[in-house]
Design a protein around this motif. Structure first.
Motif, mmCIF file in Angstrom:
data_model
loop_
_atom_site.group_PDB
_atom_site.id
_atom_site.type_symbol
_atom_site.label_atom_id
_atom_site.label_comp_id
_atom_site.label_asym_id
_atom_site.label_seq_id
_atom_site.Cartn_x
_atom_site.Cartn_y
_atom_site.Cartn_z
ATOM 1 N N GLN A 248 0.835 -1.185 0.000
ATOM 2 C CA GLN A 248 0.000 0.000 0.000
ATOM 3 C C GLN A 248 0.876 1.243 0.000
ATOM 4 N N VAL A 249 0.634 2.135 -0.930
ATOM 5 C CA VAL A 249 1.380 3.388 -1.022
ATOM 6 C C VAL A 249 0.643 4.460 -0.234
ATOM 7 N N GLN A 250 1.366 5.145 0.627
ATOM 8 C CA GLN A 250 0.769 6.228 1.415
ATOM 9 C C GLN A 250 1.406 7.553 1.043
ATOM 10 N N LEU A 251 0.595 8.600 1.020
ATOM 11 C CA LEU A 251 1.054 9.940 0.687
ATOM 12 C C LEU A 251 0.653 10.897 1.804
ATOM 13 N N VAL A 252 1.586 11.713 2.242
ATOM 14 C CA VAL A 252 1.315 12.657 3.323
ATOM 15 C C VAL A 252 1.754 14.046 2.889
ATOM 16 N N GLU A 253 0.776 14.953 2.782
ATOM 17 C CA GLU A 253 1.066 16.323 2.366
ATOM 18 C C GLU A 253 1.339 17.214 3.581
ATOM 19 N N SER A 254 2.045 18.295 3.330
ATOM 20 C CA SER A 254 2.256 19.330 4.332
ATOM 21 C C SER A 254 2.539 20.638 3.618
ATOM 22 N N GLY A 255 2.451 21.743 4.358
ATOM 23 C CA GLY A 255 2.842 23.026 3.804
ATOM 24 C C GLY A 255 1.712 23.969 3.461
ATOM 25 N N GLY A 256 0.482 23.529 3.616
ATOM 26 C CA GLY A 256 -0.633 24.427 3.340
ATOM 27 C C GLY A 256 -0.732 25.507 4.399
ATOM 28 N N GLY A 257 -1.618 26.460 4.154
ATOM 29 C CA GLY A 257 -1.819 27.545 5.110
ATOM 30 C C GLY A 257 -2.581 28.680 4.497
ATOM 31 N N SER A 258 -2.559 29.799 5.187
ATOM 32 C CA SER A 258 -3.247 31.001 4.728
ATOM 33 C C SER A 258 -2.228 32.042 4.333
ATOM 34 N N VAL A 259 -2.503 32.718 3.226
ATOM 35 C CA VAL A 259 -1.566 33.717 2.715
ATOM 36 C C VAL A 259 -2.359 34.793 1.985
ATOM 37 N N GLN A 260 -1.809 35.976 1.910
ATOM 38 C CA GLN A 260 -2.455 37.036 1.149
ATOM 39 C C GLN A 260 -2.137 36.900 -0.326
ATOM 40 N N ALA A 261 -3.010 37.468 -1.136
ATOM 41 C CA ALA A 261 -2.800 37.442 -2.577
ATOM 42 C C ALA A 261 -1.417 38.010 -2.919
ATOM 43 N N GLY A 262 -0.758 37.342 -3.844
ATOM 44 C CA GLY A 262 0.591 37.726 -4.223
ATOM 45 C C GLY A 262 1.677 36.992 -3.464
ATOM 46 N N GLY A 263 1.278 36.289 -2.410
ATOM 47 C CA GLY A 263 2.235 35.560 -1.591
ATOM 48 C C GLY A 263 2.600 34.211 -2.181
ATOM 49 N N SER A 264 3.399 33.475 -1.412
ATOM 50 C CA SER A 264 3.907 32.176 -1.860
ATOM 51 C C SER A 264 3.727 31.121 -0.780
ATOM 52 N N LEU A 265 3.593 29.895 -1.220
ATOM 53 C CA LEU A 265 3.586 28.729 -0.345
ATOM 54 C C LEU A 265 4.294 27.589 -1.056
ATOM 55 N N ARG A 266 4.845 26.686 -0.262
ATOM 56 C CA ARG A 266 5.464 25.487 -0.820
ATOM 57 C C ARG A 266 4.838 24.264 -0.169
ATOM 58 N N LEU A 267 4.248 23.421 -0.994
ATOM 59 C CA LEU A 267 3.661 22.184 -0.524
ATOM 60 C C LEU A 267 4.653 21.042 -0.697
ATOM 61 N N SER A 268 4.609 20.104 0.252
ATOM 62 C CA SER A 268 5.448 18.911 0.164
ATOM 63 C C SER A 268 4.567 17.680 0.313
ATOM 64 N N CYS A 269 5.015 16.580 -0.270
ATOM 65 C CA CYS A 269 4.278 15.323 -0.165
ATOM 66 C C CYS A 269 5.284 14.178 -0.128
ATOM 67 N N VAL A 270 5.282 13.448 0.970
ATOM 68 C CA VAL A 270 6.156 12.278 1.085
ATOM 69 C C VAL A 270 5.368 11.058 0.624
ATOM 70 N N ILE A 271 5.961 10.317 -0.298
ATOM 71 C CA ILE A 271 5.306 9.145 -0.883
ATOM 72 C C ILE A 271 6.052 7.901 -0.425
ATOM 73 N N SER A 272 5.393 7.044 0.322
ATOM 74 C CA SER A 272 6.048 5.821 0.795
ATOM 75 C C SER A 272 6.219 4.860 -0.364
ATOM 76 N N ARG A 273 7.351 4.192 -0.407
ATOM 77 C CA ARG A 273 7.596 3.166 -1.424
ATOM 78 C C ARG A 273 7.244 3.689 -2.827
ATOM 79 N N ASP A 274 7.806 4.830 -3.185
ATOM 80 C CA ASP A 274 7.453 5.459 -4.447
ATOM 81 C C ASP A 274 8.168 4.814 -5.613
ATOM 82 N N SER A 275 7.471 3.971 -6.331
ATOM 83 C CA SER A 275 8.009 3.393 -7.559
ATOM 84 C C SER A 275 7.191 3.828 -8.753
ATOM 85 N N THR A 276 6.386 4.853 -8.542
ATOM 86 C CA THR A 276 5.497 5.295 -9.608
ATOM 87 C C THR A 276 6.226 6.187 -10.598
ATOM 88 N N TYR A 277 5.677 6.302 -11.789
ATOM 89 C CA TYR A 277 6.277 7.155 -12.804
ATOM 90 C C TYR A 277 5.758 8.587 -12.686
#
Length: 118
Positions: A1-30
């Motif tokens: 079973q492949v599990q994915l866990v995201e992080s990095g969301g939040g609240s920001v004003q227009a024009g701002g930036s965010l970076r999302l991350s996602c760790v994928i267990s046993r990632d052998s996908t293309y």
């Protein structure tokens, strides 16, 4: 079973930036990608990346978002710049599909909320 866990969301004003991350267990996908679902909207593809580097972007984010992937760390990223209120949505990472075709993806994370205020 492949599990994915995201992080990095939040609240920001227009024009701002965010970076999302996602760790994928046993990632052998293309292909792996980011999708989003705004209030009252269908889930849509945002960006996708192949293990060997090819990328696809939705027209609405081209030039503002950048998808990347660290295969050694099994981690997917989405750098979001010049954010707009219409980017407000729950963002999901996904793996095991093809490009931005939502129906082909087998594995999904639980989502991380991005809220952009004007």
């Amino acid at each position: 079973q492949v599990q994915l866990v995201e992080s990095g969301g939040g609240s920001v004003q227009a024009g701002g930036s965010l970076r999302l991350s996602c760790v994928i267990s046993r990632d052998s996908t293309y292909w792996a990608g980011w999708f989003r679902q705004g209030p009252g909207k269908e889930r849509e593809g945002v960006a996708a990346i192949h293990r060997f580097g090819s990328t696809h972007y939705a027209d609405s984010v081209t030039g503002r978002f950048t998808i990347s992937r660290d295969n050694a760390k099994n981690t997917l990223y989405l750098q979001m710049n010049s954010l707009k209120p219409e980017d407000t949505a729950m963002y999901y990472c996904a793996a095991g599909g093809a490009r931005l075709d939502r129906a082909t993806y087998n594995y999904w994370g639980q989502g991380t909320q991005v809220t952009v205020s004007s």
